[in-house]
Design a protein around this motif. Sequence first.
Motif: not given
Length: 201
Positions: A67, A83-84, A86-87
């Motif tokens: 992320a 990225a959201t 993956l977080l």
Amino acid sequence: MLSAADLAIAAARSHAAMATLEQELNAADAKLGDGDTGGMLARVIERLAAVEAKAGDDLGKAFGAYAQAATAATGSSLGTLFATALLVFGRATKGTTELAPSDLGRLLGDARDAMLKRGQSELGDKTVIDAIDAVARATAGINDWAALSAAAGRGARAVLAEFNDRPCKIGRARMFGDKSRGLDDPGMLAFVRLTDAVSAA
């Protein structure tokens, strides 16, 4: 079971796929936007492929590192959404070293919900999130990686075809209205192509 080492393999496969996929995505985006989706995604995946992850590593930390890499590579809306997601995976797998296939559909659903909130969009807007939703539903409860990979590929390709003749309803592409019918959303196309690349045996 999926380990951090498998994440590294997935990142490497995605990186290899971008050698030909970058131009396809740029061409798709040129019809609806700036024509830079392929280049942007290539930068993101290059960063992901550089992340070190091995069997036995904490999955939550590995997803967190991915992320961070995605965020550092681009400030684009698509990169932010990845990225959201993956977080979300990172928080869900914190303190574990393996992920069961039966958990993937649920986590994709959680990622979908977080991405909808972050992007202030809805299912049916013709975005990458519609593809993620389709794969989340297609893989729910499957406890075999081979069967899951096949179901993910089928679900992803089916939703791409389903949405092709729909108009884009959010982002810059929404300005094209009915002219976006018959065109693939670049983010959705990217997710479908990379799903195929990652699930290849």
